[in-house]
Motif scaffolding. Structure first.
Motif, mmCIF file in Angstrom:
data_model
loop_
_atom_site.group_PDB
_atom_site.id
_atom_site.type_symbol
_atom_site.label_atom_id
_atom_site.label_comp_id
_atom_site.label_asym_id
_atom_site.label_seq_id
_atom_site.Cartn_x
_atom_site.Cartn_y
_atom_site.Cartn_z
ATOM 1 N N GLN A 67 71.473 50.697 67.673
ATOM 2 C CA GLN A 67 71.894 49.292 67.664
ATOM 3 C C GLN A 67 73.133 49.095 68.531
ATOM 4 O OE1 GLN A 67 73.172 47.862 63.824
ATOM 5 N NE2 GLN A 67 72.963 45.692 64.388
ATOM 6 N N PHE A 68 74.099 50.026 68.406
ATOM 7 C CA PHE A 68 75.329 49.936 69.198
ATOM 8 C C PHE A 68 75.017 50.026 70.684
ATOM 9 C CE2 PHE A 68 78.802 51.949 71.499
ATOM 10 C CZ PHE A 68 79.866 51.135 71.168
ATOM 11 N N GLU A 69 74.162 50.972 71.070
ATOM 12 C CA GLU A 69 73.810 51.131 72.478
ATOM 13 C C GLU A 69 73.195 49.855 73.027
ATOM 14 O OE1 GLU A 69 71.266 54.272 75.211
ATOM 15 O OE2 GLU A 69 70.453 53.623 73.275
ATOM 16 N N ALA A 70 72.258 49.272 72.301
ATOM 17 C CA ALA A 70 71.585 48.063 72.776
ATOM 18 C C ALA A 70 72.564 46.903 72.925
ATOM 19 C CB ALA A 70 70.455 47.686 71.813
ATOM 20 N N ALA A 71 73.451 46.734 71.944
ATOM 21 C CA ALA A 71 74.410 45.627 71.993
ATOM 22 C C ALA A 71 75.407 45.815 73.125
ATOM 23 C CB ALA A 71 75.139 45.512 70.655
ATOM 24 N N ALA A 72 75.885 47.050 73.324
ATOM 25 C CA ALA A 72 76.857 47.320 74.388
ATOM 26 C C ALA A 72 76.235 47.093 75.761
ATOM 27 C CB ALA A 72 77.384 48.752 74.263
ATOM 28 N N GLN A 73 75.004 47.553 75.933
ATOM 29 C CA GLN A 73 74.342 47.358 77.218
ATOM 30 C C GLN A 73 74.057 45.879 77.481
ATOM 31 O OE1 GLN A 73 70.956 49.986 76.739
ATOM 32 N NE2 GLN A 73 71.973 51.661 77.822
ATOM 33 N N ALA A 74 73.702 45.152 76.449
ATOM 34 C CA ALA A 74 73.447 43.714 76.609
ATOM 35 C C ALA A 74 74.715 42.981 77.042
ATOM 36 C CB ALA A 74 72.921 43.129 75.294
ATOM 37 N N ALA A 75 75.888 43.539 76.661
ATOM 38 C CA ALA A 75 77.162 42.911 77.031
ATOM 39 C C ALA A 75 77.666 43.388 78.389
ATOM 40 C CB ALA A 75 78.210 43.208 75.958
ATOM 41 N N GLY A 76 76.914 44.271 79.040
ATOM 42 C CA GLY A 76 77.288 44.695 80.387
ATOM 43 C C GLY A 76 77.883 46.079 80.495
ATOM 44 N N ALA A 77 77.988 46.806 79.395
ATOM 45 C CA ALA A 77 78.527 48.171 79.441
ATOM 46 C C ALA A 77 77.422 49.163 79.765
ATOM 47 C CB ALA A 77 79.170 48.533 78.106
ATOM 48 N N GLN A 78 77.805 50.299 80.319
ATOM 49 C CA GLN A 78 76.871 51.393 80.555
ATOM 50 C C GLN A 78 77.122 52.469 79.505
ATOM 51 O OE1 GLN A 78 76.570 52.630 84.768
ATOM 52 N NE2 GLN A 78 77.805 50.834 85.286
ATOM 53 N N VAL A 79 76.092 52.886 78.795
ATOM 54 C CA VAL A 79 76.233 53.830 77.686
ATOM 55 C C VAL A 79 75.677 55.190 78.094
ATOM 56 C CG1 VAL A 79 75.649 54.325 75.273
ATOM 57 C CG2 VAL A 79 76.087 51.963 75.998
ATOM 58 N N PHE A 204 87.230 52.605 66.371
ATOM 59 C CA PHE A 204 85.972 52.148 65.778
ATOM 60 C C PHE A 204 85.066 51.582 66.865
ATOM 61 C CE2 PHE A 204 89.465 51.276 62.776
ATOM 62 C CZ PHE A 204 89.105 52.139 61.746
ATOM 63 N N GLY A 205 83.759 51.685 66.615
ATOM 64 C CA GLY A 205 82.772 51.000 67.436
ATOM 65 C C GLY A 205 81.909 50.158 66.506
ATOM 66 N N VAL A 206 81.682 48.896 66.844
ATOM 67 C CA VAL A 206 80.942 47.991 65.974
ATOM 68 C C VAL A 206 79.476 47.962 66.403
ATOM 69 C CG1 VAL A 206 80.790 45.665 65.037
ATOM 70 C CG2 VAL A 206 83.025 46.604 65.672
ATOM 71 N N ALA A 207 78.604 48.408 65.516
ATOM 72 C CA ALA A 207 77.198 48.559 65.874
ATOM 73 C C ALA A 207 76.534 47.230 66.233
ATOM 74 C CB ALA A 207 76.435 49.229 64.728
ATOM 75 N N GLU A 208 76.815 46.179 65.493
ATOM 76 C CA GLU A 208 76.085 44.921 65.700
ATOM 77 C C GLU A 208 76.462 44.212 66.987
ATOM 78 O OE1 GLU A 208 76.718 41.918 62.790
ATOM 79 O OE2 GLU A 208 78.901 41.842 63.044
ATOM 80 N N THR A 209 77.656 44.496 67.533
ATOM 81 C CA THR A 209 78.117 43.767 68.726
ATOM 82 C C THR A 209 78.372 44.661 69.926
ATOM 83 O OG1 THR A 209 80.431 43.944 67.995
ATOM 84 C CG2 THR A 209 79.200 41.965 67.331
#
Length: 454
Positions: A67-79, A204-209
């Motif tokens: 979930q965290f990976e998907a949300a981070a990538q959707a916001a423009g980050a590379q995981v 911390f890393g927030v999974a939902e966002t």
């Protein structure tokens, strides 16, 4: 570490200045913590909430990571995913090389210390500058951290003044904290403004966002994460929380348990990339490095609940006398005694689980209720299992065999009454055991025999 904790501890115990520095610092932090914790009538409920959130994360870790990976990538980050330190370091080096970057600024990060990122960057021709005040002190002197929260806790103001005078100071210095801070500020400001790449860890890393959160006291972390055009954040896979609302619990627990403050001076959160605002390229490295091995241990996995507050160090009678260097790890103190052996393998750190008096003070102050004494005993059992039987082990096995049979036990009692007067005449090495121990006289008859004759 050659000789393990016992040998290293003996060396550190011979340093009275170290003990004085530790005592002054830990006493101050402990008193501040007690004061601000005492203000909250629901402190124990907060601890239980923190424990519950962490337990839930570990139970559903695969789902939260996805979930965290998907949300981070959707916001423009590379995981990126890193199985170990080598993979994580290679990822950071490649990002720097892709941009022709030879200098990076770093904020304080135990995770990057754990994987020896600075050394890996240096080997690739890339200079990493530590910007946290304490970490800068250590880097300038070729030293390494001795405390989770206060890495240079083993240094006093006079030592720091002399170090700055030899290295970064542009004018005469006193040992006044304001003077020392100004010298560091002047030195670092130009570095911040010129930096093209920043490196951070994460609280911390927030999974939902897909949000990264860091808390700090100096503001250097915010400079590292907002000014450079490229940002790399390295996140241990256990650092996730499920929702943004869960941060509310930890942002109350962490500052009170670590610095003795109601809230951190700087709490920074960032999610992906925003055009024209902050770094325009963001990379997140999700680091395993032994964490899934810890997760597989039903008893030991609670070590992954740790939020790196250092409260356990400040109350530990062992740490307060030996300091952090004796632990041979970036994770010292009680939490290090249970986390390090699991991350690298108990066989590589067999003495660390014994670096404790088992007094339980660490459990009492832990904001997420990690039962460190229980895990210490669990790991000690693993150490014993991995070693060939010792004289003590063989003795305990024999005692266990005696205790498992009533007739054998009663026979041993009768034999003990006969042999008791000879206890101080034990031969060879066994004689030294009784020189420092007094054996209480055995009763003339067993409880069963006494009860039968009433």
């Amino acid at each position: 570490m050659k000789g393990g904790f016992p040998e290293a501890a003996r060396r550190e115990l011979a340093n009275p200045q170290l003990r004085a520095n530790l005592r002054n610092a830990t006493d101050t932090i402990r008193a501040k913590r007690a004061r601000v914790v005492g203000e909250l009538p629901d402190w124990e409920e907060l601890r239980e909430a923190g424990r519950g959130i962490k337990a839930d994360v570990l139970h559903h870790l695969e789902e939260y990571l996805t979930q965290f990976e998907a949300a981070a990538q959707a916001a423009g980050a590379q995981v990126h995913w890193a199985r170990d330190a080598a993979e994580a370091n290679a990822i950071v080096v490649e990002i720097a090389r892709a941009h022709g970057i030879t200098d990076v600024v770093k904020m304080k990060s135990l995770t990057t210390d754990e994987i020896h990122l600075n050394a890996a960057l240096a080997q690739a021709g890339i200079t990493a500058l530590e910007t946290d005040f304490a970490e800068l002190i250590l880097q300038l002197d070729g030293d390494w951290p001795s405390h989770i929260l206060v890495p240079a806790i083993h240094r006093n103001r006079t030592e720091i003044r002399d170090l700055f005078a030899r290295t970064i100071a542009t004018r005469p210095l006193t040992d006044d904290p304001h003077d020392l801070a100004e010298a560091a500020r002047v030195y670092l400001r130009e570095k911040f403004l010129d930096a093209r790449m920043g490196v951070s860890g994460a609280n911390f890393g927030v999974a939902e966002t897909g949000t990264i959160c860091i808390v700090e006291s100096e503001g250097n972390g915010r400079m590292c994460t907002t000014l450079p055009e490229v940002l790399v954040s390295i996140l241990g896979i256990e650092k996730l929380v499920p929702t943004f609302a869960d941060l509310e619990v930890f942002l109350q627990l962490l500052p009170r348990s670590s610095t003795g403050e109601r809230m951190n001076p700087y709490t920074s959160l960032w999610t992906g990339v925003t055009p024209g605002d902050g770094p325009q390229e963001m990379h997140i490295v999700l680091l395993d490095a032994g964490r899934t091995r810890v997760l597989a241990d039903e008893v030991g996995r609670v070590a992954l609940h740790c939020i790196r507050c250092s409260a356990c160090l400040n109350v530990c009678p062992v740490y307060s006398r030996t300091g952090g260097h004796a632990y041979g790890s970036v994770y010292p103190g009680p939490i290090g005694a249970i986390l390090t052996p699991q991350l690298i393998g108990v066989e590589k750190a067999p003495t660390l689980p014994y670096a404790s008096s088992l007094c339980g003070a660490c459990y009492e102050v832990c904001p997420v209720k990690i039962d460190i004494p229980t895990v210490l005993l669990h790991l000690r059992a693993k150490v014993v299992e991995q070693h060939s039987p010792s004289a003590e082990g063989l003795t305990m096995r024999a005692a266990g065999w005696v205790f498992r049979g009533r007739r054998r036990f009663e026979g041993a009692q009768r034999l003990a009454r006969f042999a008791f007067p000879l206890a101080r005449l034990l031969p060879g090495p066994l004689a030294s055991w009784t020189k420092t121990r007094d054996l209480k006289p055995l009763p003339k008859q067993s409880f069963r025999r006494w009860w039968a004759g009433r």
